[in-house]
Design an enzyme around this catalytic site. Sequence first.
Site, mmCIF file in Angstrom:
data_model
loop_
_atom_site.group_PDB
_atom_site.id
_atom_site.type_symbol
_atom_site.label_atom_id
_atom_site.label_comp_id
_atom_site.label_asym_id
_atom_site.label_seq_id
_atom_site.Cartn_x
_atom_site.Cartn_y
_atom_site.Cartn_z
ATOM 1 N N ASP A 180 -5.524 -13.862 9.184
ATOM 2 C CA ASP A 180 -4.341 -13.785 8.308
ATOM 3 C C ASP A 180 -3.226 -14.740 8.718
ATOM 4 O OD1 ASP A 180 -5.498 -11.844 6.719
ATOM 5 O OD2 ASP A 180 -4.487 -10.162 7.682
ATOM 6 N N GLU B 137 -9.098 -13.913 -1.374
ATOM 7 C CA GLU B 137 -8.305 -14.221 -0.166
ATOM 8 C C GLU B 137 -8.933 -15.378 0.601
ATOM 9 O OE1 GLU B 137 -6.670 -10.954 1.954
ATOM 10 O OE2 GLU B 137 -7.109 -11.826 3.913
ATOM 11 N N ASP C 252 -10.684 -11.855 10.398
ATOM 12 C CA ASP C 252 -9.578 -12.137 9.483
ATOM 13 C C ASP C 252 -8.297 -12.311 10.294
ATOM 14 O OD1 ASP C 252 -8.406 -12.314 7.002
ATOM 15 O OD2 ASP C 252 -8.534 -10.185 6.534
ATOM 16 N N GLU D 156 -10.779 -6.875 -4.444
ATOM 17 C CA GLU D 156 -10.632 -7.934 -3.434
ATOM 18 C C GLU D 156 -11.880 -7.979 -2.558
ATOM 19 O OE1 GLU D 156 -6.866 -7.843 -1.354
ATOM 20 O OE2 GLU D 156 -7.774 -8.763 0.418
ATOM 21 N N ASP E 205 2.361 2.026 3.363
ATOM 22 C CA ASP E 205 3.358 1.093 3.928
ATOM 23 C C ASP E 205 4.767 1.581 3.632
ATOM 24 O OD1 ASP E 205 1.169 -0.568 4.253
ATOM 25 O OD2 ASP E 205 1.659 -1.826 2.519
ATOM 26 N N HIS F 83 0.876 -1.180 0.000
ATOM 27 C CA HIS F 83 0.000 0.000 0.000
ATOM 28 C C HIS F 83 0.910 1.227 0.000
ATOM 29 C CE1 HIS F 83 -2.115 -3.042 2.485
ATOM 30 N NE2 HIS F 83 -3.237 -2.554 2.008
ATOM 31 N N HIS G 124 -10.959 -14.415 3.666
ATOM 32 C CA HIS G 124 -12.185 -13.676 3.339
ATOM 33 C C HIS G 124 -13.273 -14.634 2.875
ATOM 34 C CE1 HIS G 124 -9.729 -9.740 2.445
ATOM 35 N NE2 HIS G 124 -9.472 -10.270 3.632
ATOM 36 N N ASP H 3 -4.796 -13.715 -2.485
ATOM 37 C CA ASP H 3 -4.140 -13.349 -1.232
ATOM 38 C C ASP H 3 -4.141 -14.617 -0.399
ATOM 39 O OD1 ASP H 3 -3.532 -10.754 -1.829
ATOM 40 O OD2 ASP H 3 -4.741 -9.854 -0.237
ATOM 41 N N ASP I 184 -0.762 -12.660 2.093
ATOM 42 C CA ASP I 184 -1.397 -11.673 2.969
ATOM 43 C C ASP I 184 -1.556 -12.351 4.331
ATOM 44 O OD1 ASP I 184 -2.729 -9.609 4.097
ATOM 45 O OD2 ASP I 184 -4.321 -9.466 2.604
HETATM 46 C C1 GLO Z 1 -7.805 -7.060 4.594
HETATM 47 C C2 GLO Z 1 -7.266 -7.252 3.261
HETATM 48 C C3 GLO Z 1 -6.089 -6.354 2.997
HETATM 49 C C4 GLO Z 1 -5.870 -6.194 1.534
HETATM 50 C C5 GLO Z 1 -4.893 -5.108 1.275
HETATM 51 C C6 GLO Z 1 -4.646 -4.880 -0.167
HETATM 52 O O1 GLO Z 1 -8.457 -7.889 5.138
HETATM 53 O O2 GLO Z 1 -6.930 -8.580 3.078
HETATM 54 O O3 GLO Z 1 -4.951 -6.862 3.616
HETATM 55 O O4 GLO Z 1 -5.437 -7.367 0.954
HETATM 56 O O5 GLO Z 1 -5.366 -3.919 1.818
HETATM 57 O O6 GLO Z 1 -5.678 -4.300 -0.789
HETATM 58 NI NI NI Z 2 -5.918 -9.256 1.361
HETATM 59 NI NI NI Z 3 -7.761 -9.915 4.601
HETATM 60 NI NI NI Z 4 -4.978 -8.994 5.138
#
Ligand code: GLO
Ligand code: NI
Ligand code: NI
Ligand code: NI
Length: 404
Positions: free
Chosen positions: A275, A234, A273, A198, A70, A67, A237, A262, A305
Amino acid sequence: EGKTMKEHLRFAIAYWHTMTQDGSDPFGNPTNQRPWFGATPLETAKNRVEAFFEILVKLDAPYFCFHDIDIAPEGDTLEEFFSNLDIITDLIKEKMDETGIKLLWNTANLFSNPRFVNGAGSSNNADVFAYSAAQIKKGLDISKKLGGENYVFWGGREGYESLLNTDMALEQDNIARLFKMAIAYGEKIGHKPQFLIEPKPKEPTKHQYDFDAATTLAFILKYNLQDDFKLNLEGNHATLAGHTFEHELTVARINGALGSIDANQGDVLLGWDTDEFPTNVFDTTLVMIEILENNGIAPGGINFDSKVRRSSFAPEDLFLAHIAGFDTYARGLKGAAAIRADKFLSDLKAKRYASYQTGIGANIMADKEDLESLTEYSLQHGADITNESSHIELVKSHLNDYLV
Ligand code: GLO
Ligand code: NI
Ligand code: NI
Ligand code: NI
Protein backbone atom coordinates in the site's frame (compact mmCIF):
# COMPACT_ATOMS: atom_id res chain seq x y z
CA GLU A 1 -11.26 15.67 -23.90
CA GLY A 2 -14.36 17.60 -23.00
CA LYS A 3 -13.83 17.04 -19.30
CA THR A 4 -11.86 18.99 -16.73
CA MET A 5 -8.93 17.51 -14.84
CA LYS A 6 -11.07 17.44 -11.71
CA GLU A 7 -13.74 15.41 -13.45
CA HIS A 8 -11.12 12.80 -14.26
CA LEU A 9 -9.21 12.99 -10.99
CA ARG A 10 -12.00 12.06 -8.60
CA PHE A 11 -9.63 11.75 -5.63
CA ALA A 12 -10.81 10.09 -2.45
CA ILE A 13 -9.05 9.69 0.88
CA ALA A 14 -9.26 6.44 2.81
CA TYR A 15 -10.40 6.82 6.42
CA TRP A 16 -8.56 3.71 7.52
CA HIS A 17 -5.08 4.56 6.28
CA THR A 18 -5.41 8.16 7.43
CA MET A 19 -7.15 7.95 10.80
CA THR A 20 -6.65 4.46 12.22
CA GLN A 21 -3.13 3.53 11.08
CA ASP A 22 -0.77 3.48 14.01
CA GLY A 23 2.27 1.91 12.39
CA SER A 24 1.76 -1.53 13.91
CA ASP A 25 2.62 -4.54 11.77
CA PRO A 26 2.84 -8.31 12.37
CA PHE A 27 6.28 -7.82 13.91
CA GLY A 28 5.87 -4.66 15.88
CA ASN A 29 3.79 -2.35 18.00
CA PRO A 30 2.40 1.05 17.03
CA THR A 31 4.97 3.66 16.15
CA ASN A 32 2.77 6.72 16.26
CA GLN A 33 0.16 8.16 18.55
CA ARG A 34 -2.02 10.52 16.55
CA PRO A 35 -3.29 13.61 18.36
CA TRP A 36 -6.96 12.68 18.03
CA PHE A 37 -7.18 10.10 20.80
CA GLY A 38 -9.92 10.80 23.38
CA ALA A 39 -10.91 9.48 26.81
CA THR A 40 -13.31 6.85 25.42
CA PRO A 41 -13.53 5.02 22.09
CA LEU A 42 -16.56 7.10 21.16
CA GLU A 43 -14.71 10.34 21.99
CA THR A 44 -11.82 9.18 19.80
CA ALA A 45 -14.27 8.43 17.01
CA LYS A 46 -15.74 11.92 17.25
CA ASN A 47 -12.30 13.55 17.31
CA ARG A 48 -11.40 11.56 14.25
CA VAL A 49 -14.32 12.95 12.28
CA GLU A 50 -13.18 16.49 13.11
CA ALA A 51 -9.57 15.78 12.21
CA PHE A 52 -10.47 13.81 9.08
CA PHE A 53 -12.52 16.62 7.62
CA GLU A 54 -9.79 19.11 8.47
CA ILE A 55 -7.40 16.95 6.46
CA LEU A 56 -9.86 16.57 3.56
CA VAL A 57 -10.43 20.32 3.40
CA LYS A 58 -6.73 21.14 3.55
CA LEU A 59 -6.01 18.66 0.78
CA ASP A 60 -8.99 19.89 -1.24
CA ALA A 61 -10.10 16.26 -1.63
CA PRO A 62 -13.56 15.90 -3.15
CA TYR A 63 -14.34 12.40 -1.80
CA PHE A 64 -13.66 9.95 1.01
CA CYS A 65 -14.18 6.23 1.73
CA PHE A 66 -14.52 4.21 4.93
CA HIS A 67 -15.30 0.87 6.56
CA ASP A 68 -17.96 0.82 9.28
CA ILE A 69 -15.41 -0.06 11.98
CA ASP A 70 -13.11 2.81 10.96
CA ILE A 71 -15.65 5.41 11.96
CA ALA A 72 -17.31 3.95 15.06
CA PRO A 73 -16.37 1.61 17.92
CA GLU A 74 -17.88 -1.86 17.67
CA GLY A 75 -18.89 -1.96 21.35
CA ASP A 76 -19.99 -5.23 22.92
CA THR A 77 -23.12 -5.93 20.90
CA LEU A 78 -24.41 -5.35 17.40
CA GLU A 79 -26.96 -2.98 18.91
CA GLU A 80 -24.25 -0.89 20.52
CA PHE A 81 -22.26 -0.86 17.28
CA PHE A 82 -25.29 0.36 15.34
CA SER A 83 -26.02 3.07 17.84
CA ASN A 84 -22.38 4.26 17.71
CA LEU A 85 -22.60 4.23 13.93
CA ASP A 86 -25.73 6.39 14.05
CA ILE A 87 -24.03 8.98 16.25
CA ILE A 88 -20.94 9.19 14.06
CA THR A 89 -22.86 9.06 10.77
CA ASP A 90 -24.83 12.13 11.88
CA LEU A 91 -21.57 13.93 12.66
CA ILE A 92 -20.14 12.98 9.28
CA LYS A 93 -23.30 14.15 7.57
CA GLU A 94 -22.98 17.57 9.24
CA LYS A 95 -19.38 17.83 8.08
CA MET A 96 -20.31 16.82 4.55
CA ASP A 97 -23.03 19.45 4.37
CA GLU A 98 -20.65 22.05 5.75
CA THR A 99 -17.79 21.29 3.35
CA GLY A 100 -19.44 19.84 0.24
CA ILE A 101 -17.14 16.82 0.42
CA LYS A 102 -18.82 13.63 -0.79
CA LEU A 103 -18.82 9.93 -0.03
CA LEU A 104 -17.28 7.91 -2.87
CA TRP A 105 -18.00 4.63 -1.10
CA ASN A 106 -18.33 2.91 2.21
CA THR A 107 -18.15 -0.76 3.09
CA ALA A 108 -18.60 -3.22 5.93
CA ASN A 109 -15.44 -4.60 7.47
CA LEU A 110 -16.17 -8.34 7.44
CA PHE A 111 -12.61 -9.51 8.05
CA SER A 112 -10.99 -8.00 11.18
CA ASN A 113 -13.18 -9.32 13.98
CA PRO A 114 -12.32 -12.91 15.08
CA ARG A 115 -15.88 -13.99 14.19
CA PHE A 116 -14.84 -13.81 10.53
CA VAL A 117 -12.03 -16.31 10.97
CA ASN A 118 -13.65 -18.56 8.36
CA GLY A 119 -15.09 -15.85 6.17
CA ALA A 120 -18.24 -13.73 6.11
CA GLY A 121 -20.49 -14.67 3.18
CA SER A 122 -18.38 -17.80 2.77
CA SER A 123 -18.46 -18.71 6.46
CA ASN A 124 -19.46 -22.22 7.49
CA ASN A 125 -21.31 -20.67 10.43
CA ALA A 126 -24.88 -19.45 9.77
CA ASP A 127 -24.71 -16.94 12.66
CA VAL A 128 -21.70 -15.30 11.05
CA PHE A 129 -23.51 -15.16 7.70
CA ALA A 130 -26.46 -13.43 9.37
CA TYR A 131 -24.15 -11.02 11.20
CA SER A 132 -22.51 -10.13 7.88
CA ALA A 133 -25.92 -9.47 6.36
CA ALA A 134 -26.77 -7.13 9.24
CA GLN A 135 -23.56 -5.15 8.79
CA ILE A 136 -24.15 -4.84 5.05
CA LYS A 137 -27.74 -3.69 5.60
CA LYS A 138 -26.52 -1.03 8.01
CA GLY A 139 -23.82 -0.06 5.51
CA LEU A 140 -26.46 0.51 2.86
CA ASP A 141 -28.58 2.57 5.25
CA ILE A 142 -25.51 4.72 5.96
CA SER A 143 -24.75 4.94 2.25
CA LYS A 144 -28.26 6.21 1.63
CA LYS A 145 -28.03 8.77 4.42
CA LEU A 146 -24.68 10.07 3.17
CA GLY A 147 -25.46 9.84 -0.54
CA GLY A 148 -22.73 7.25 -1.23
CA GLU A 149 -22.11 6.90 -4.96
CA ASN A 150 -20.67 3.37 -4.78
CA TYR A 151 -20.62 0.51 -2.31
CA VAL A 152 -17.58 -1.79 -2.11
CA PHE A 153 -17.12 -5.46 -1.28
CA TRP A 154 -13.58 -6.59 -0.71
CA GLY A 155 -13.76 -10.24 0.34
CA GLY A 156 -11.18 -9.97 3.09
CA ARG A 157 -11.62 -13.51 4.39
CA GLU A 158 -13.55 -14.95 1.46
CA GLY A 159 -11.13 -17.63 0.39
CA TYR A 160 -9.50 -20.73 1.81
CA GLU A 161 -6.39 -22.13 3.40
CA SER A 162 -6.91 -25.72 2.28
CA LEU A 163 -9.25 -27.06 -0.38
CA LEU A 164 -9.37 -30.36 1.52
CA ASN A 165 -11.70 -28.87 4.13
CA THR A 166 -13.46 -26.35 1.90
CA ASP A 167 -16.67 -26.53 -0.12
CA MET A 168 -15.84 -23.97 -2.78
CA ALA A 169 -19.15 -24.24 -4.65
CA LEU A 170 -21.27 -23.78 -1.53
CA GLU A 171 -19.15 -20.87 -0.31
CA GLN A 172 -19.32 -19.01 -3.61
CA ASP A 173 -23.08 -19.61 -3.86
CA ASN A 174 -23.45 -18.10 -0.42
CA ILE A 175 -21.36 -15.03 -1.23
CA ALA A 176 -23.53 -14.44 -4.30
CA ARG A 177 -26.65 -14.89 -2.15
CA LEU A 178 -25.45 -12.11 0.12
CA PHE A 179 -24.78 -9.83 -2.86
CA LYS A 180 -28.28 -10.43 -4.22
CA MET A 181 -29.71 -9.51 -0.83
CA ALA A 182 -27.70 -6.29 -0.97
CA ILE A 183 -29.12 -5.44 -4.42
CA ALA A 184 -32.65 -6.22 -3.23
CA TYR A 185 -32.27 -4.13 -0.09
CA GLY A 186 -30.91 -1.18 -2.07
CA GLU A 187 -33.97 -1.38 -4.29
CA LYS A 188 -36.23 -1.58 -1.28
CA ILE A 189 -34.87 1.58 0.33
CA GLY A 190 -34.65 3.39 -3.00
CA HIS A 191 -30.88 3.77 -2.93
CA LYS A 192 -28.83 2.20 -5.68
CA PRO A 193 -25.11 2.87 -5.37
CA GLN A 194 -22.86 1.26 -7.96
CA PHE A 195 -21.79 -2.01 -6.32
CA LEU A 196 -18.12 -2.88 -6.68
CA ILE A 197 -16.10 -5.99 -5.97
CA GLU A 198 -12.41 -5.50 -5.22
CA PRO A 199 -10.27 -8.42 -6.41
CA LYS A 200 -7.14 -9.53 -4.59
CA PRO A 201 -5.38 -12.87 -5.14
CA LYS A 202 -4.08 -13.68 -1.66
CA GLU A 203 -3.58 -12.14 1.78
CA PRO A 204 -5.11 -12.65 4.22
CA THR A 205 -6.33 -16.04 2.98
CA LYS A 206 -3.97 -18.24 1.04
CA HIS A 207 -6.29 -18.18 -1.95
CA GLN A 208 -8.86 -15.40 -2.22
CA TYR A 209 -11.90 -16.25 -4.33
CA ASP A 210 -11.86 -12.85 -6.09
CA PHE A 211 -8.37 -13.54 -7.38
CA ASP A 212 -8.16 -10.93 -10.14
CA ALA A 213 -10.36 -9.01 -12.59
CA ALA A 214 -10.96 -11.97 -14.90
CA THR A 215 -11.82 -14.41 -12.08
CA THR A 216 -14.15 -11.89 -10.47
CA LEU A 217 -15.86 -11.16 -13.78
CA ALA A 218 -16.52 -14.87 -14.20
CA PHE A 219 -18.14 -14.88 -10.76
CA ILE A 220 -20.22 -11.81 -11.60
CA LEU A 221 -21.45 -13.37 -14.83
CA LYS A 222 -22.08 -16.80 -13.34
CA TYR A 223 -24.42 -15.31 -10.74
CA ASN A 224 -25.91 -12.78 -13.15
CA LEU A 225 -24.78 -9.76 -11.14
CA GLN A 226 -23.46 -7.72 -14.07
CA ASP A 227 -26.25 -5.14 -14.06
CA ASP A 228 -25.39 -4.00 -10.55
CA PHE A 229 -21.73 -4.90 -10.07
CA LYS A 230 -18.45 -3.58 -11.47
CA LEU A 231 -14.87 -3.84 -10.26
CA ASN A 232 -12.79 -1.76 -7.87
CA LEU A 233 -9.21 -2.41 -8.96
CA GLU A 234 -6.12 -1.84 -6.84
CA GLY A 235 -2.59 -1.33 -8.15
CA ASN A 236 -0.87 -3.48 -5.56
CA HIS A 237 -3.46 -6.27 -5.91
CA ALA A 238 -2.76 -6.42 -9.62
CA THR A 239 0.96 -6.93 -9.10
CA LEU A 240 0.28 -9.53 -6.40
CA ALA A 241 -1.72 -11.47 -8.99
CA GLY A 242 1.21 -11.29 -11.38
CA HIS A 243 -0.42 -8.65 -13.58
CA THR A 244 0.35 -5.05 -14.31
CA PHE A 245 -2.25 -2.58 -13.07
CA GLU A 246 -3.07 -1.62 -16.66
CA HIS A 247 -3.73 -5.27 -17.48
CA GLU A 248 -6.42 -5.40 -14.81
CA LEU A 249 -7.89 -2.07 -15.95
CA THR A 250 -7.99 -3.24 -19.55
CA VAL A 251 -9.70 -6.51 -18.66
CA ALA A 252 -12.34 -4.55 -16.76
CA ARG A 253 -12.76 -1.85 -19.40
CA ILE A 254 -13.22 -4.14 -22.38
CA ASN A 255 -15.90 -5.97 -20.41
CA GLY A 256 -17.72 -2.84 -19.35
CA ALA A 257 -16.79 -3.35 -15.73
CA LEU A 258 -14.25 -0.65 -14.87
CA GLY A 259 -15.86 0.80 -11.76
CA SER A 260 -13.29 2.51 -9.55
CA ILE A 261 -9.68 2.25 -8.48
CA ASP A 262 -7.77 1.89 -5.23
CA ALA A 263 -4.61 3.83 -5.97
CA ASN A 264 -1.37 2.57 -4.51
CA GLN A 265 1.77 0.95 -5.76
CA GLY A 266 3.36 -2.24 -4.69
CA ASP A 267 6.97 -3.11 -4.52
CA VAL A 268 7.29 -5.82 -7.16
CA LEU A 269 10.00 -7.48 -5.14
CA LEU A 270 7.65 -8.12 -2.24
CA GLY A 271 4.88 -10.71 -2.17
CA TRP A 272 2.35 -8.75 -0.15
CA ASP A 273 0.24 -5.61 -0.18
CA THR A 274 2.50 -2.75 0.89
CA ASP A 275 0.00 0.00 0.00
CA GLU A 276 2.67 2.54 -0.89
CA PHE A 277 1.57 5.92 -2.15
CA PRO A 278 1.85 5.99 -5.94
CA THR A 279 4.86 8.02 -7.07
CA ASN A 280 5.66 6.39 -10.41
CA VAL A 281 4.51 8.67 -13.24
CA PHE A 282 5.06 5.98 -15.85
CA ASP A 283 2.50 3.76 -14.07
CA THR A 284 -0.07 6.49 -13.54
CA THR A 285 0.21 7.54 -17.20
CA LEU A 286 -0.76 4.02 -18.24
CA VAL A 287 -3.59 4.01 -15.70
CA MET A 288 -4.95 7.32 -16.94
CA ILE A 289 -4.78 6.16 -20.56
CA GLU A 290 -7.20 3.40 -19.58
CA ILE A 291 -9.42 5.78 -17.66
CA LEU A 292 -9.58 8.17 -20.64
CA GLU A 293 -10.22 5.24 -22.94
CA ASN A 294 -13.08 4.35 -20.59
CA ASN A 295 -14.43 7.90 -20.93
CA GLY A 296 -13.71 8.59 -17.26
CA ILE A 297 -14.30 6.62 -14.10
CA ALA A 298 -17.48 8.18 -12.65
CA PRO A 299 -19.33 7.23 -10.50
CA GLY A 300 -16.11 5.59 -9.27
CA GLY A 301 -12.98 7.51 -8.41
CA ILE A 302 -9.32 7.34 -7.46
CA ASN A 303 -9.24 6.26 -3.83
CA PHE A 304 -5.83 6.40 -2.17
CA ASP A 305 -5.68 3.02 -0.50
CA SER A 306 -2.16 3.97 0.54
CA LYS A 307 -0.45 4.37 3.86
CA VAL A 308 2.57 6.16 5.17
CA ARG A 309 5.47 3.93 6.21
CA ARG A 310 5.89 2.59 9.72
CA SER A 311 8.91 4.82 10.15
CA SER A 312 6.77 7.90 9.66
CA PHE A 313 5.90 9.53 12.98
CA ALA A 314 4.65 12.98 12.07
CA PRO A 315 1.03 13.62 11.06
CA GLU A 316 2.40 16.10 8.47
CA ASP A 317 3.49 13.09 6.44
CA LEU A 318 -0.19 12.28 5.81
CA PHE A 319 -0.39 15.52 3.82
CA LEU A 320 2.92 15.18 2.00
CA ALA A 321 2.14 11.61 0.99
CA HIS A 322 -1.29 12.47 -0.41
CA ILE A 323 0.09 15.49 -2.25
CA ALA A 324 2.74 13.29 -3.85
CA GLY A 325 0.05 10.79 -4.86
CA PHE A 326 -2.29 13.46 -6.24
CA ASP A 327 0.56 15.04 -8.22
CA THR A 328 1.64 11.72 -9.63
CA TYR A 329 -1.88 11.06 -10.89
CA ALA A 330 -2.30 14.59 -12.23
CA ARG A 331 0.95 14.24 -14.17
CA GLY A 332 -0.18 10.84 -15.36
CA LEU A 333 -3.39 12.38 -16.65
CA LYS A 334 -1.48 15.10 -18.50
CA GLY A 335 0.81 12.54 -20.08
CA ALA A 336 -2.10 10.29 -21.00
CA ALA A 337 -4.07 13.15 -22.54
CA ALA A 338 -1.06 14.23 -24.62
CA ILE A 339 -0.44 10.69 -25.83
CA ARG A 340 -4.06 10.38 -26.91
CA ALA A 341 -4.28 13.85 -28.42
CA ASP A 342 -1.50 13.32 -30.94
CA LYS A 343 -2.81 9.85 -31.74
CA PHE A 344 0.51 8.26 -30.91
CA LEU A 345 -0.96 5.06 -29.51
CA SER A 346 -3.82 4.74 -31.94
CA ASP A 347 -1.41 5.18 -34.87
CA LEU A 348 0.87 2.57 -33.40
CA LYS A 349 -1.96 0.09 -33.04
CA ALA A 350 -3.30 0.85 -36.49
CA LYS A 351 0.12 0.09 -37.90
CA ARG A 352 0.46 -3.12 -35.98
CA TYR A 353 -2.96 -4.38 -37.01
CA ALA A 354 -2.92 -2.95 -40.53
CA SER A 355 -3.32 -6.33 -42.20
CA TYR A 356 -6.54 -6.95 -40.27
CA GLN A 357 -8.02 -3.65 -41.18
CA THR A 358 -7.13 -3.06 -44.78
CA GLY A 359 -6.63 -4.88 -48.06
CA ILE A 360 -6.14 -8.57 -48.18
CA GLY A 361 -6.21 -9.10 -44.42
CA ALA A 362 -9.64 -7.59 -44.08
CA ASN A 363 -10.88 -9.75 -46.95
CA ILE A 364 -9.61 -12.92 -45.35
CA MET A 365 -11.26 -12.10 -42.07
CA ALA A 366 -14.51 -11.20 -43.77
CA ASP A 367 -14.81 -13.98 -46.38
CA LYS A 368 -13.25 -17.04 -44.91
CA GLU A 369 -15.26 -18.03 -41.92
CA ASP A 370 -14.35 -21.61 -41.24
CA LEU A 371 -11.28 -23.71 -40.69
CA GLU A 372 -11.59 -25.39 -44.09
CA SER A 373 -11.63 -22.19 -46.12
CA LEU A 374 -8.79 -20.75 -44.05
CA THR A 375 -6.82 -23.96 -44.55
CA GLU A 376 -7.41 -23.73 -48.29
CA TYR A 377 -6.27 -20.12 -48.28
CA SER A 378 -3.18 -21.02 -46.32
CA LEU A 379 -2.30 -23.90 -48.64
CA GLN A 380 -2.58 -21.64 -51.68
CA HIS A 381 -0.68 -18.71 -50.29
CA GLY A 382 1.87 -20.52 -48.18
CA ALA A 383 2.81 -19.31 -44.77
CA ASP A 384 3.61 -15.79 -45.82
CA ILE A 385 4.48 -14.38 -42.46
CA THR A 386 6.47 -11.19 -42.52
CA ASN A 387 8.02 -10.87 -39.17
CA GLU A 388 7.21 -7.31 -38.28
CA SER A 389 9.36 -6.48 -35.29
CA SER A 390 7.66 -5.43 -32.09
CA HIS A 391 7.18 -1.78 -31.38
CA ILE A 392 8.10 -1.99 -27.75
CA GLU A 393 11.32 0.02 -28.00
CA LEU A 394 9.56 2.65 -30.03
CA VAL A 395 6.74 2.86 -27.50
CA LYS A 396 9.16 3.20 -24.62
CA SER A 397 11.23 5.93 -26.19
CA HIS A 398 8.15 7.88 -27.14
CA LEU A 399 6.44 7.50 -23.78
CA ASN A 400 9.46 9.01 -22.08
CA ASP A 401 8.86 12.23 -24.02
CA TYR A 402 5.45 12.58 -22.45
CA LEU A 403 6.47 12.23 -18.87
CA VAL A 404 6.75 15.64 -17.34
C1 GLO B 1 -6.84 -4.77 1.22
C2 GLO B 1 -7.80 -3.95 0.51
C3 GLO B 1 -8.64 -3.12 1.45
C4 GLO B 1 -9.90 -2.69 0.79
C5 GLO B 1 -10.83 -2.12 1.79
C6 GLO B 1 -12.12 -1.69 1.20
O1 GLO B 1 -5.86 -5.19 0.70
O2 GLO B 1 -7.15 -3.15 -0.40
O3 GLO B 1 -7.91 -2.02 1.90
O4 GLO B 1 -9.66 -1.78 -0.21
O5 GLO B 1 -11.11 -3.07 2.76
O6 GLO B 1 -12.90 -2.71 0.84
NI1 NI C 1 -8.14 -1.65 -1.50
NI1 NI D 1 -5.08 -3.75 -0.78
NI1 NI E 1 -5.40 -1.61 1.28
